[in-house]
Design a protein around this motif. Structure first.
Motif, mmCIF file in Angstrom:
data_model
loop_
_atom_site.group_PDB
_atom_site.id
_atom_site.type_symbol
_atom_site.label_atom_id
_atom_site.label_comp_id
_atom_site.label_asym_id
_atom_site.label_seq_id
_atom_site.Cartn_x
_atom_site.Cartn_y
_atom_site.Cartn_z
ATOM 1 N N GLU A 219 0.830 -1.205 0.000
ATOM 2 C CA GLU A 219 0.000 0.000 0.000
ATOM 3 C C GLU A 219 0.862 1.251 0.000
ATOM 4 O OE1 GLU A 219 -0.598 -2.644 1.834
ATOM 5 O OE2 GLU A 219 -2.420 -3.288 0.809
ATOM 6 N N LEU A 220 1.935 1.253 0.801
ATOM 7 C CA LEU A 220 2.811 2.420 0.849
ATOM 8 C C LEU A 220 3.484 2.619 -0.501
ATOM 9 C CD1 LEU A 220 4.135 4.706 2.333
ATOM 10 C CD2 LEU A 220 5.825 3.104 3.246
ATOM 11 N N ALA A 221 3.945 1.539 -1.097
ATOM 12 C CA ALA A 221 4.596 1.654 -2.413
ATOM 13 C C ALA A 221 3.603 2.146 -3.452
ATOM 14 C CB ALA A 221 5.184 0.296 -2.826
ATOM 15 N N THR A 222 2.375 1.619 -3.409
ATOM 16 C CA THR A 222 1.350 2.047 -4.363
ATOM 17 C C THR A 222 1.013 3.514 -4.179
ATOM 18 O OG1 THR A 222 0.404 -0.184 -4.338
ATOM 19 C CG2 THR A 222 -0.990 1.581 -5.195
ATOM 20 N N LEU A 223 0.926 3.959 -2.937
ATOM 21 C CA LEU A 223 0.618 5.358 -2.672
ATOM 22 C C LEU A 223 1.734 6.258 -3.187
ATOM 23 C CD1 LEU A 223 -1.243 7.468 -1.388
ATOM 24 C CD2 LEU A 223 -0.051 7.113 0.771
ATOM 25 N N ASP A 224 2.984 5.864 -2.960
ATOM 26 C CA ASP A 224 4.109 6.653 -3.464
ATOM 27 C C ASP A 224 4.066 6.754 -4.988
ATOM 28 O OD1 ASP A 224 5.210 7.377 -1.071
ATOM 29 O OD2 ASP A 224 6.590 5.690 -0.959
ATOM 30 N N GLU A 225 3.745 5.635 -5.636
ATOM 31 C CA GLU A 225 3.652 5.651 -7.104
ATOM 32 C C GLU A 225 2.518 6.555 -7.563
ATOM 33 O OE1 GLU A 225 3.151 1.621 -8.256
ATOM 34 O OE2 GLU A 225 5.138 0.979 -7.551
ATOM 35 N N LEU A 226 1.391 6.486 -6.858
ATOM 36 C CA LEU A 226 0.245 7.318 -7.217
ATOM 37 C C LEU A 226 0.591 8.800 -7.073
ATOM 38 C CD1 LEU A 226 -2.778 7.761 -7.839
ATOM 39 C CD2 LEU A 226 -3.215 7.531 -5.379
ATOM 40 N N VAL A 227 1.191 9.166 -5.960
ATOM 41 C CA VAL A 227 1.545 10.559 -5.724
ATOM 42 C C VAL A 227 2.514 11.041 -6.801
ATOM 43 C CG1 VAL A 227 2.769 12.114 -4.161
ATOM 44 C CG2 VAL A 227 1.095 10.512 -3.246
ATOM 45 N N GLN A 228 3.476 10.213 -7.120
ATOM 46 C CA GLN A 228 4.453 10.608 -8.138
ATOM 47 C C GLN A 228 3.791 10.758 -9.501
ATOM 48 O OE1 GLN A 228 7.689 11.466 -7.444
ATOM 49 N NE2 GLN A 228 7.513 12.280 -9.544
ATOM 50 N N SER A 229 2.861 9.843 -9.800
ATOM 51 C CA SER A 229 2.170 9.923 -11.103
ATOM 52 C C SER A 229 1.324 11.190 -11.182
ATOM 53 C CB SER A 229 1.284 8.684 -11.300
ATOM 54 O OG SER A 229 2.062 7.515 -11.351
ATOM 55 N N ILE A 230 0.649 11.530 -10.109
ATOM 56 C CA ILE A 230 -0.172 12.743 -10.087
ATOM 57 C C ILE A 230 0.722 13.967 -10.220
ATOM 58 C CG2 ILE A 230 -1.640 14.182 -8.645
ATOM 59 C CD1 ILE A 230 -2.917 11.656 -7.556
ATOM 60 N N ALA A 231 1.850 13.985 -9.505
ATOM 61 C CA ALA A 231 2.775 15.116 -9.596
ATOM 62 C C ALA A 231 3.313 15.267 -11.008
ATOM 63 C CB ALA A 231 3.919 14.918 -8.596
ATOM 64 N N ASP A 232 3.655 14.145 -11.634
ATOM 65 C CA ASP A 232 4.152 14.212 -13.012
ATOM 66 C C ASP A 232 3.079 14.733 -13.951
ATOM 67 O OD1 ASP A 232 6.538 13.195 -12.115
ATOM 68 O OD2 ASP A 232 6.121 11.116 -12.737
ATOM 69 N N THR A 233 1.835 14.311 -13.723
ATOM 70 C CA THR A 233 0.735 14.757 -14.587
ATOM 71 C C THR A 233 0.522 16.260 -14.468
ATOM 72 O OG1 THR A 233 -0.366 12.604 -14.368
ATOM 73 C CG2 THR A 233 -1.721 14.464 -15.069
ATOM 74 N N VAL A 234 0.565 16.792 -13.246
ATOM 75 C CA VAL A 234 0.378 18.225 -13.047
ATOM 76 C C VAL A 234 1.536 18.984 -13.691
ATOM 77 C CG1 VAL A 234 0.214 20.073 -11.336
ATOM 78 C CG2 VAL A 234 -0.943 17.896 -10.928
ATOM 79 N N THR A 235 2.763 18.479 -13.493
ATOM 80 C CA THR A 235 3.937 19.146 -14.076
ATOM 81 C C THR A 235 3.852 19.151 -15.597
ATOM 82 O OG1 THR A 235 5.277 18.433 -12.200
ATOM 83 C CG2 THR A 235 6.454 19.111 -14.179
ATOM 84 N N GLU A 236 3.413 18.019 -16.148
ATOM 85 C CA GLU A 236 3.298 17.912 -17.610
ATOM 86 C C GLU A 236 2.279 18.912 -18.156
ATOM 87 O OE1 GLU A 236 1.981 14.566 -20.958
ATOM 88 O OE2 GLU A 236 2.380 13.974 -18.880
ATOM 89 N N SER A 237 1.177 19.118 -17.409
ATOM 90 C CA SER A 237 0.150 20.040 -17.902
ATOM 91 C C SER A 237 0.663 21.473 -17.959
ATOM 92 C CB SER A 237 -1.085 19.977 -17.009
ATOM 93 O OG SER A 237 -0.827 20.562 -15.740
ATOM 94 N N LEU A 238 1.691 21.768 -17.167
ATOM 95 C CA LEU A 238 2.244 23.120 -17.128
ATOM 96 C C LEU A 238 3.509 23.251 -17.979
ATOM 97 C CD1 LEU A 238 1.876 23.764 -13.282
ATOM 98 C CD2 LEU A 238 0.403 24.620 -15.106
ATOM 99 N N GLY A 239 3.845 22.192 -18.700
ATOM 100 C CA GLY A 239 5.104 22.177 -19.436
ATOM 101 C C GLY A 239 5.221 23.279 -20.472
ATOM 102 N N GLU A 240 4.139 23.658 -21.133
ATOM 103 C CA GLU A 240 4.177 24.670 -22.193
ATOM 104 C C GLU A 240 3.899 26.073 -21.652
ATOM 105 O OE1 GLU A 240 1.319 23.492 -25.023
ATOM 106 O OE2 GLU A 240 2.170 21.514 -25.376
ATOM 107 N N ALA A 241 3.626 26.173 -20.373
ATOM 108 C CA ALA A 241 3.244 27.473 -19.811
ATOM 109 C C ALA A 241 4.449 28.199 -19.245
ATOM 110 C CB ALA A 241 2.209 27.270 -18.709
ATOM 111 N N GLU A 242 4.317 29.522 -19.203
ATOM 112 C CA GLU A 242 5.328 30.354 -18.574
ATOM 113 C C GLU A 242 4.756 30.928 -17.277
ATOM 114 O OE1 GLU A 242 6.510 33.402 -21.200
ATOM 115 O OE2 GLU A 242 7.269 32.046 -22.773
ATOM 116 N N LEU A 243 5.647 31.101 -16.295
ATOM 117 C CA LEU A 243 5.225 31.678 -15.018
ATOM 118 C C LEU A 243 5.483 33.172 -15.030
ATOM 119 C CD1 LEU A 243 4.227 31.345 -12.072
ATOM 120 C CD2 LEU A 243 6.623 30.989 -11.405
ATOM 121 N N SER A 244 4.446 33.936 -14.689
ATOM 122 C CA SER A 244 4.560 35.391 -14.651
ATOM 123 C C SER A 244 4.164 35.877 -13.266
ATOM 124 C CB SER A 244 3.620 36.022 -15.690
ATOM 125 O OG SER A 244 3.570 37.438 -15.531
ATOM 126 N N MET A 245 4.878 36.886 -12.747
ATOM 127 C CA MET A 245 4.592 37.428 -11.421
ATOM 128 C C MET A 245 4.238 38.899 -11.548
ATOM 129 S SD MET A 245 5.127 34.764 -9.487
ATOM 130 C CE MET A 245 5.336 35.331 -7.810
#
Length: 1006
Positions: A123-149
C-alpha cells in the motif's frame, strides 16, 4: 512547494501518513488551478468549499472536469486532460488491499482511526507511485506554460501561468510574500482565511489583508445558513477534542459532503505518543449529533466513549473507589477499633430536595432517586449547568452515600460493557477533598482520574459537557482550604466556565454558613458574567427511629442497651456515624472501661484511649495521660479553626502538646519522637518533617473544638470564647457540645454580652458574619435543650438553619437585628414575639390555629413563603393579606385605601424577586416561551399568559435577550437578563429600560 514534502531527514522513507499529506497537496493545487483556468476562460467556476478536505477536493475535480471540457482555451485543454488522468489514477485505489480498504479515502480514514496497515508494504509503495504519477501529470500540464509574477496592492507577488495569449491568474488562491514565502489557500473559517506556507519558518498563516478576503469571497461557497445548531456542534466538537488531543497539536477542521470533519492527534499512553485521527460528524434527524463509526452513523456520545476507552475507565474508577472504601474501613479500624463490617443492607439517609432559596421542596426521597434526577438532568441538556448541593450534618452519611453512588454506577456500566451490552448511563467521578486542601479543582480532578491513565481534567470536562460523566465533590467547602470562604464560587467557577451551561456538578457542603457565603459569592459573580447555572439543595435527613432500631437489630445490639440511652443520645443515633459507633462500643467487650455518661463523650474517650496506647515510653509507660491528650487535641482543633484549615503541621501538634502539658516536650523523654505515630498523621511528601495531621472524621474536629470553646467558659475566660466565635462557623456537633459541657447559663451570658458588639456595619465583615451565625446556632441549641426562650433580647444573630419555637411555651421575647431563614411559631397560644430590624424569609404556623396576634414587627416584603395550617402562600399580596387577616402587625403594609398594582406588575415583582433569591439570571424557554423545566412552578403562579407577556415586555424594553444554545430535539432558547433582577426591581434610573418596563406593565391593564 513540492520539495517541502520530499525533504525527509537522513533519507528516511516517507510514511503512509506523510504520503496522504502529499496527495492532499497535489489534489488541492490541481483543483485550485482548475478553478482559476475555468475563470480565465470567462466561465463561472464551481465554488470552492470553505474548509475542504481530501473528499471535497476530489469531488471538486469531478465537477471541474466537466466544466473544463466546455471551455475552448488551450489552458483548459491542458489542465482538463490532467484532471481526467488524475481522477483515473485516484479511482484505481489499492487493487491488492482488502476489499474494505481499496478505496483511497477509506484507507486514509482507517489509518486516521488508529487502524493497522494490512500485512506487507504494497500500500505504501502504491501510494508513493500514485503521488508521483499525479505530480508528473500536473507538471506535464504546465510544461508549455510560462510563469509570470505581478505586484499586488500590499506588496505580494501574484502568479499567473501563460499559454501563448491565454493567461491564468492563480490569485487569490496562490501568492508569494516579499519574504519569498509561498501561500496556498487552505480554508476560510470563522471569518478568517488561512493559507499553507512554503519556504519560511511557518507552516500556516492567516493574513488580515482585506484585499485577500474580498477576492476570495466570490470564489467560495456561502457560509451554511442554519439556526446555529450546526455551528454550535462544530465548536463543541473542537472543544471536546482538545480534552483528548496532544497538547502540541491543533484540530484541523474541514467541510464534508454530509457534515464536517476534523483531523487531529489524540494523546495516547501516558503522554508518550500520539495517534493521528480523522473523524466525520453530522446532524442527523431531529438535529441529533452523530459521528461516523465503521458501522455507520452513530450517536456522538458513542464517539466520546470510544475516545475515553469507556470500559477501561469504568473498570479503573471502580477499582479506585473500592480502594477508597477499603481505606475508610482501615481508618475506622485503626482510629476507632471498629472491627465489624456493617451488616445487612446499607442504609442511605433520605434527602429533601429544594431550590437554593429553600422553595419548591419536594417530599423526602431516597439517594437513589436523587441520582435518577441527576441522570434526567444530564439527558435533558437544560441550557444551564445544574449544581446540586448535598447538605447535612457531620456524620449523617454524605461521604458514604456519594462514594456508594459512584461505585455502584461504575459497577453497572462495567458489567454491561463486559457482557457486550450498550450502556447509556453516566459515570460519576468522585472527588474527596479530605487531605487535599488545595485551591485548584483541576489538580484534584487530575489526581482522581490518574488511575484511568487516559483521562485528564480537560477530558473529564468534555465528558461532563455531553452528559457522560458527573463530578461529585465531597466536602467542597474543605477543598477551598479555608473557612472564610470570601470567594466560595472561585474554585468552582473555572469548571462552570468550561461546562458552558451544560452538565451537572454535585457537591457536598458541611455547613449552612458555607451555603450563605456561596450565595453572596454567586451574586457578585453574576454581575461579572457567571455562566448559566441553576442551583438546588438536597438536605440529607437523619434516620427515623425505626431505621435506627432496624440497623441496631441487624448489628445484633440488644434492645436493653438502646433503652438505657438518654433521650439526647437516642436522637444522636439518627446520625449513622453515631449509630455505628454505639453498635461497635456495645458489642466490644474492651470498651467496658469507658465510663463517660453521654454517647459523644464515650466516643471521644475511646478515641483518646486508643491514641494513648501508642504514646508509650520505656516499660510501656504512657508519655501523656488521657486528660493531656484530650487537651492537646482541643488545642489542635482550635489551631485548625484559627488558621482556616482542617489540617495541622507537626510543629503545631508539638506546640499543642506543650500547651496541654504546660511544659516542654523535652521534659518527657521520647515524646517528640513518638508523636508522629498518631493515627491522623500522614506524610504530605517523602519528607516526614512536612507531615500533616487531620482527624479521622470531621465529627472529632467538631467535638474537640467544642471542648476547647467550653473549657474557656468553664475556666472563666469568656473573652477567649468570644474570640473563637469569630474564627470559624461551628457545625451542630460543636454547638451542642458547647451547650452540653458549659451549660445554658454560661452560654447565654457569654453570647448576650457579646451580641451588642456586632453592629450592622460590622456584620458585613466575614468574621462578624461568622460570629453572628454562631450566635444563632447557640441560641437555637439553648432553646432546644431547655424548651424555653431565655428572658433576654436576642440581638444580631443569623439563624441560618432557622428558629423552631413550635415546642416552646411561654414565648415572650424580642428579636432585634437578626436574620432568620425559617421561623416556626409556637404551637400553644399566648405567645408574643416582637421583631425589629429583623429579616425573616419563611414563617410556618405549627398549631391548628392561624392566630398571629402575637407576631409584631414583621415585614411581608422579606417573606418568600407563609405556611398556614391549610395553605402555602408565595405571592406577596396573598402573604400580606393573610398576615393582616390573622392579626399580625405588619410594618411595611401598603395603604389599603389604594388599589393594588395591576396583576402584571405584581407578577413581575414576583418573578424578579424569585430569580434574585435563586441567584439566576436566565430561564430556558420552549418555543411557546413557557419554561422548558416543569419544576419552575413559580413562573406559573399568575398563569402562563401573564408569564409570556412578562417575557415579551422584558425583551422589548432591552433588559433581556433571547439566546440560542446547543440542544438537540425541540428547539429551545435561553432568556438572559442583561442586568441583575435586583437592579430591575429597584427602578432607580441607573439601568436603561427599567422605567420603560414598569410603565408598559402598568399600561397593559389600563
Amino acid at each position: 512547494m513540492e520539495t517541502s514534502y520530499s525533504s525527509l531527514p537522513m533519507g528516511r522513507p516517507r510514511s503512509i501518513h506523510e504520503g496522504f499529506s502529499v496527495l492532499d497537496f497535489e489534489l488541492r493545487f490541481l483543483a485550485l488551478l482548475a478553478a482559476a483556468t475555468v475563470r480565465a476562460a470567462g466561465r463561472a467556476p464551481a465554488l470552492v468549499g470553505r474548509s475542504p478536505g481530501l473528499g471535497e477536493w476530489t469531488a471538486y475535480l469531478r465537477r471541474a472536469d466537466q466544466q473544463l471540457k466546455e471551455c475552448s482555451t488551450v489552458p483548459a485543454d491542458r489542465v482538463g486532460r490532467a484532471v481526467t488522468r488524475v481522477l483515473n489514477l485516484y479511482d484505481r485505489g489499492f487493487p491488492g488491499a482488502p476489499r474494505e480498504l481499496r478505496d483511497l479515502k477509506r484507507l486514509r480514514d482507517h489509518l486516521s482511526h488508529g487502524g493497522p496497515l494490512p500485512a506487507g508494504e504494497t500500500e505504501l509503495a502504491t501510494l508513493d507511485e500514485l503521488v508521483q504519477s499525479i505530480a508528473d501529470t500536473v507538471t506535464e500540464s504546465l510544461g508549455e506554460a510560462e510563469l509570470s509574477m505581478e505586484d499586488g496592492e500590499s506588496g505580494e507577488q501574484r502568479p499567473s501561468f501563460i499559454w501563448g495569449r491565454d493567461k491564468v491568474s492563480l490569485w487569490p488562491f496562490l501568492f508569494m510574500k516579499p519574504s519569498g514565502v509561498w501561500h496556498l489557500f487552505s480554508k476560510f473559517a470563522r471569518a478568517q482565511p488561512s493559507f499553507l506556507c512554503f519556504g519560511g519558518g511557518s507552516v500556516s498563516s492567516s493574513p488580515s489583508d482585506e484585499a485577500i478576503r474580498a477576492a476570495l469571497h466570490p470564489l467560495l461557497k456561502a457560509q451554511r445558513a442554519d439556526n446555529g445548531t450546526l455551528g454550535y456542534f462544530i465548536k463543541d466538537v473542537e472543544q471536546d477534542l482538545r480534552g483528548f488531543a496532544d497538547d502540541d497539536s491543533e484540530p484541523v477542521y474541514a467541510d464534508h459532503e454530509q457534515g464536517f470533519e476534523y483531523y487531529w492527534h489524540k494523546a495516547i499512553g501516558e503522554g508518550t505518543g500520539t495517534q493521528p485521527r480523522r473523524d466525520y460528524f453530522r446532524l442527523g434527524p431531529d438535529n441529533a449529533r452523530q459521528w461516523r463509526a465503521e458501522s455507520g452513523w452513530a450517536p456522538y456520545s458513542d464517539y466520546l466513549r470510544e475516545l475515553a476507552n469507556w470500559q477501561v475507565v469504568a473498570t479503573r474508577l471502580r477499582q479506585k473507589l473500592e480502594q477508597m472504601e477499603s481505606k475508610l474501613v482501615a481508618e475506622e479500624r485503626d482510629t476507632l477499633g471498629w472491627m465489624s463490617r456493617e451488616r445487612g443492607t446499607a442504609r442511605i439517609s433520605k434527602v429533601v430536595v429544594s431550590d437554593f432559596d429553600g422553595s419548591q421542596r419536594v417530599p423526602a426521597c431516597t439517594f437513589a432517586e436523587l441520582i435518577d434526577g441527576v441522570d434526567q438532568d444530564l439527558q435533558a441538556n437544560r441550557g444551564q449547568t445544574q449544581v446540586v448541593f448535598i447538605n447535612g450534618e457531620a456524620g449523617i452519611g454524605k461521604t458514604r452515600a456519594m462514594l456508594d453512588a459512584a461505585k455502584t454506577r461504575a459497577q453497572e456500566v462495567e458489567r454491561a460493557l463486559l457482557l457486550g451490552e450498550s450502556s447509556s448511563q453516566a459515570l460519576f467521578l468522585y472527588v474527596r477533598s479530605t487531605g487535599q486542601v488545595l485551591d485548584s479543582l483541576r489538580t484534584v480532578v487530575d489526581s482522581a482520574v490518574a488511575s484511568t491513565r487516559n483521562l485528564t481534567d480537560r477530558g473529564v470536562k468534555a465528558l461532563c459537557r455531553n452528559g457522560l460523566m458527573t463530578l461529585l465533590i465531597d466536602g467542597f467547602d474543605e477543598l477551598l482550604g479555608g473557612v472564610g470562604y470570601s470567594d466560595a464560587i472561585g474554585s468552582l467557577r473555572p469548571w462552570l466556565d468550561e461546562l458552558g451551561g451544560r452538565g451537572v456538578v454535585v457537591v457536598s457542603a458541611r455547613s449552612s454558613y458555607y451555603m450563605g457565603q456561596y450565595r453572596s459569592s454567586v451574586e457578585r459573580a453574576n454581575e461579572q458574567g457567571l455562566p448559566f447555572v441553576r442551583h438546588r439543595v438536597a438536605a440529607v435527613q437523619r434516620w427515623a427511629p425505626k431505621d435506627v432500631e432496624a440497623f441496631l437489630g441487624e448489628y445484633g445490639v440488644p434492645r436493653e442497651s438502646l433503652d438505657q440511652l438518654s433521650e439526647h443520645d437516642r436522637q444522636l443515633l439518627g446520625l449513622p456515624f453515631f449509630a455505628r459507633a454505639f453498635a461497635e462500643m456495645t458489642l466490644n467487650s474492651n470498651d467496658g472501661e469507658i465510663r463517660s455518661n453521654t454517647l459523644a463523650e464515650r466516643l471521644l474517650d475511646k478515641y483518646v484511649a486508643r491514641e494513648e496506647d501508642k504514646l508509650t515510653g520505656q516499660g510501656g509507660a504512657a508519655l501523656m495521660d488521657r486528660a493531656e491528650l484530650r487537651r492537646m487535641f482541643e488545642y489542635v482543633a482550635e489551631f485548625m479553626a484559627s488558621h482556616e484549615e482542617r489540617e495541622a503541621d507537626i510543629s503545631e501538634l508539638q506546640d499543642a502538646a506543650e500547651y496541654a502539658m504546660d511544659s516542654e516536650l523535652s521534659s518527657r523523654r521520647h515524646l517528640k519522637q513518638r508523636l508522629p505515630v498518631l493515627c491522623g498523621l500522614a506524610a504530605a511528601s517523602d519528607d516526614a518533617s512536612v507531615s500533616r495531621f487531620r482527624f479521622q472524621h470531621e465529627l472529632f474536629f467538631d467535638q474537640f473544638l467544642a471542648g476547647a470553646a467550653s473549657r474557656y467558659l468553664m475556666d472563666g475566660h469568656p473573652a477567649l470564647f468570644q474570640a473563637m466565635l469569630k474564627q470559624s462557623p461551628w457545625r451542630s456537633a460543636t454547638v451542642t457540645g458547647v451547650v452540653a459541657a458549659a451549660g445554658e447559663k454560661r452560654v447565654v451570658q457569654a453570647i448576650t454580652d457579646f451580641a451588642p458588639r456586632l453592629q450592622d456595619a460590622e456584620k458585613k465583615q466575614i468574621e462578624s458574619t461568622v460570629a453572628a451565625t454562631n450566635l444563632g446556632a447557640l441560641w437555637t441549641a439553648v432553646i432546644e435543650d431547655t424548651g424555653r426562650v431565655p428572658a433576654t433580647e436576642i440581638l444580631n444573630a443569623v439563624f441560618a438553619d432557622g428558629l423552631d419555637l413550635s415546642k416552646v411555651q411561654g414565648v415572650n421575647t424580642r428579636i432585634i437585628g437578626c436574620e432568620v431563614d425559617g421561623l416556626v411559631l409556637p404551637a400553644v397560644a399566648g405567645w408574643s414575639l416582637t421583631l425589629r430590624n429583623t429579616v425573616v424569609k419563611r414563617i410556618r404556623v405549627s398549631g391548628t390555629s392561624s392566630d398571629l396576634a402575637g407576631l409584631r414587627g414583621v415585614r411581608h416584603s422579606d417573606l418568600v413563603e407563609l405556611l398556614l395550617p391549610n395553605e402555602l402562600l408565595y405571592r406577596k399580596e396573598h402573604i400580606l393579606e393573610a398576615l393582616q387577616r390573622y392579626g399580625a402587625e405588619v410594618v411595611d403594609a401598603e395603604d389599603r385605601s389604594d388599589e393594588l398594582p395591576p396583576a402584571e406588575v405584581l407578577a413581575a415583582r414576583h418573578y424578579l424577586t424569585t430569580m434574585a433569591r435563586r441567584m439566576e439570571k436566565s430561564v430556558i424557554l420552549r418555543g411557546d416561551h413557557q419554561p422548558e423545566d416543569n419544576r419552575l412552578k413559580w413562573t406559573q403562579e399568575y398563569g402562563p399568559n401573564v408569564w409570556k407577556r412578562f417575557v415579551s415586555e422584558l425583551v422589548g424594553s432591552g433588559l433581556a435577550a433571547y439566546e440560542n444554545f446547543s440542544a438537540s430535539g425541540e428547539r429551545k432558547v435561553r432568556l438572559r437578563l442583561k442586568c441583575s433582577p435586583a437592579a430591575i426591581l429597584a427602578n432607580d434610573g441607573t439601568r436603561v429600560g427599567t422605567q420603560e418596563l414598569w410603565s408598559r406593565l402598568e399600561e397593559i391593564t389600563n
